[in-house]
Design a protein around this motif. Structure first.
Motif, PDB file in Angstrom:
ATOM      1  N   ASP A 234     -14.010   3.687  -7.949  1.00 34.41           N
ATOM      2  CA  ASP A 234     -14.164   3.611  -6.423  1.00 34.41           C
ATOM      3  C   ASP A 234     -15.087   4.734  -6.310  1.00 34.41           C
TER       4      ASP A 234
ATOM      5  N   VAL B  38       2.141   2.390  -3.280  1.00 35.48           N
ATOM      6  CA  VAL B  38       0.329   3.651  -3.815  1.00 35.48           C
ATOM      7  C   VAL B  38       0.806   4.642  -3.412  1.00 35.48           C
TER       8      VAL B  38
ATOM      9  N   LEU C 166      -7.640  10.262   0.394  1.00 34.73           N
ATOM     10  CA  LEU C 166      -6.139  10.213  -0.418  1.00 34.73           C
ATOM     11  C   LEU C 166      -5.842  10.959  -0.712  1.00 34.73           C
TER      12      LEU C 166
ATOM     13  N   LEU D 220       1.095   8.525  -6.145  1.00 36.46           N
ATOM     14  CA  LEU D 220       0.009   9.601  -5.303  1.00 36.46           C
ATOM     15  C   LEU D 220       0.649  10.692  -5.649  1.00 36.46           C
TER      16      LEU D 220
ATOM     17  N   ARG E   8       0.825  -1.270   0.076  1.00 36.45           N
ATOM     18  CA  ARG E   8      -0.403  -0.335  -0.215  1.00 36.45           C
ATOM     19  C   ARG E   8       1.302   1.134  -0.023  1.00 36.45           C
TER      20      ARG E   8
ATOM     21  N   TRP F 173      -8.064  -0.711  -8.766  1.00 33.53           N
ATOM     22  CA  TRP F 173      -8.488   0.709  -7.850  1.00 33.53           C
ATOM     23  C   TRP F 173      -7.820   2.040  -7.651  1.00 33.53           C
ATOM     24  N   SER F 174      -6.531   1.332  -7.300  1.00 31.77           N
ATOM     25  CA  SER F 174      -5.515   3.160  -7.739  1.00 31.77           C
ATOM     26  C   SER F 174      -5.810   3.973  -8.755  1.00 31.77           C
TER      27      SER F 174
ATOM     28  N   ASP G  20      -1.971   5.766   5.616  1.00 34.58           N
ATOM     29  CA  ASP G  20      -1.673   6.707   5.205  1.00 34.58           C
ATOM     30  C   ASP G  20      -1.461   7.880   5.093  1.00 34.58           C
TER      31      ASP G  20
ATOM     32  N   VAL H 185      -9.036   5.818  -7.910  1.00 38.80           N
ATOM     33  CA  VAL H 185      -8.709   7.090  -7.007  1.00 38.80           C
ATOM     34  C   VAL H 185      -8.122   8.431  -8.239  1.00 38.80           C
ATOM     35  N   GLU H 186      -6.935   8.120  -8.893  1.00 35.37           N
ATOM     36  CA  GLU H 186      -6.404   8.840  -9.155  1.00 35.37           C
ATOM     37  C   GLU H 186      -6.882   9.566 -10.281  1.00 35.37           C
TER      38      GLU H 186
END
Length: 377
Positions: free
Chosen positions: A129, A52, A199, A56, A49, A141-142, A255, A145-146
């Motif tokens: 997301d 990731v 995030l 970001l 994690r 998933w990321s 995070d 998010v991005e």
């Protein structure tokens, strides 16, 4: 560092992507993550994690650097959207098709049902997301998010222009802390989606780092690496002491805790410190790895799952030998596949200027000014 490229960032992206690959080889060999059943000397692989989160921070930095040098002006929103779309969508959609084929014909993703028509729609539109559907690729998933954070960037730049980067960071970070403490009584749920809101501070921290670099020599000689180490000690000691199993149930706070150290580390590298580390990150192997890091991230997980579940686990079980074989086979295939994937679906689309010139008739071509930094995912 020049106006278009910061030395060392490609190498960082490459190492982050490689670590995620190793993390997944580790997690699917020694089943039950975050309950770890493997040898202690491999437990350092359980923190995928964090890579990731660093992705970001790097993304916020790269996207904001040109704007930070231009009074926080991004330029045309339509042009920005086109550049982002051409940069991420061709490779992502190709990887989505690849992942769906693997999930439907070889093996579905663990901890998920077989992808459905709703999965195709949600993942095609990068809405994973926001909506819960069976996943064709657990690493996607990321990307969802991005994509949402790309939409937030123009607002972050407006806040920077009007009130300054520090105020911008406070505006997006304080609500995350207040919601975690007040709304969830300090224990926010750890779901599989709706992760972008908490995030945003990581992405925004990268924007602040861009402001520091854009300030020039005034802040260049601060001891960024030493500050990074100091910032990393509290979170690092806690995570290492509690282990990956604890971290999984506390991602919300972990995070936030690791972002300051990551941002300071990024500033150290961006300012060429330490020189030996930057030279290593600029070495040909790591720069090459960085050039295919997005493709590697996109396609590796279906390969890892297929190799582990269909080839290695039935014969070697879940031993250290199985991990080594999975890493060599799946890691090797992922690297080879990522090189080809990047060549076909990334490199031709990295610059909107190149795409525009390619699709226009020759008679309409005109001199086009550089668009600035071409950020990598």
């Amino acid at each position: 560092m020049n106006r278009k490229r910061v030395a060392g960032l490609d190498g960082l992206r490459g190492l982050c992507a490689l670590y995620v690959v190793l993390f997944h080889c580790w997690a699917y060999t020694f089943r039950g993550f975050p309950r770890y059943r493997g040898p202690d000397w491999l437990s350092w692989l359980g923190f995928g994690r964090l890579s990731v989160v660093l992705f970001l921070v790097l993304s916020g930095f790269s996207l904001a650097l040109a704007a930070a040098r231009n009074d926080w002006r991004l330029g045309s929103l339509a042009s920005y959207a086109r550049r982002r779309a051409w940069r991420i969508l061709p490779a992502y959609w190709a990887a989505l098709a690849f992942s769906l084929v693997i999930a439907w014909t070889v093996v579905r993703q663990p901890h998920s049902a077989e992808p459905t028509a709703a999965s195709v729609v949600v993942y095609t539109l990068l809405l994973q997301d926001l909506f819960t559907v069976p996943t064709p690729n657990g690493a996607f998933w990321s990307i969802g998010v991005e994509a949402l954070l790309y939409g937030v960037l123009p607002l972050l730049l407006v806040l920077c222009r009007r009130y300054g980067p520090a105020v911008m960071l406070a505006v997006v970070t304080l609500p995350v802390i207040v919601i975690g403490v007040v709304v969830f009584d300090g224990s926010p749920p750890q779901g599989d989606n709706w992760l972008a809101p908490h995030l945003v501070p990581a992405f925004a921290a990268g924007v602040v780092a861009a402001a520091v670099v854009a300030a020039g020599d005034r802040l260049r000689h601060l001891p960024w690496m030493g500050l990074s180490v100091l910032a990393a000690i509290p979170a690092g000691v806690l995570v290492l002491h509690q282990g990956a199993r604890w971290m999984v149930t506390h991602y919300y706070w972990v995070d936030q805790a690791v972002v300051p150290a990551m941002t300071l580390f990024l500033l150290a590298v961006a300012n060429g410190r330490p020189a030996a580390l930057v030279r290593l990150l600029e070495s040909s192997p790591l720069r090459g790895l960085g050039s295919i890091s997005y493709s590697l991230y996109l396609i590796h997980l279906p390969i890892v799952v297929a190799i582990d579940q269909k080839l290695v686990a039935p014969r070697l079980g879940h031993s250290t030998v199985a991990f080594a074989v999975t890493t060599v086979l799946a890691g090797g295939l992922s690297l080879i596949g990522a090189w080809w994937f990047a060549k076909v679906f990334e490199l031709p689309f990295r610059s909107w200027t190149d795409v525009r010139n390619a699709i226009r008739p020759p008679s309409r071509l005109v001199s086009v000014a550089p668009l600035g930094l071409s950020e990598k995912a």
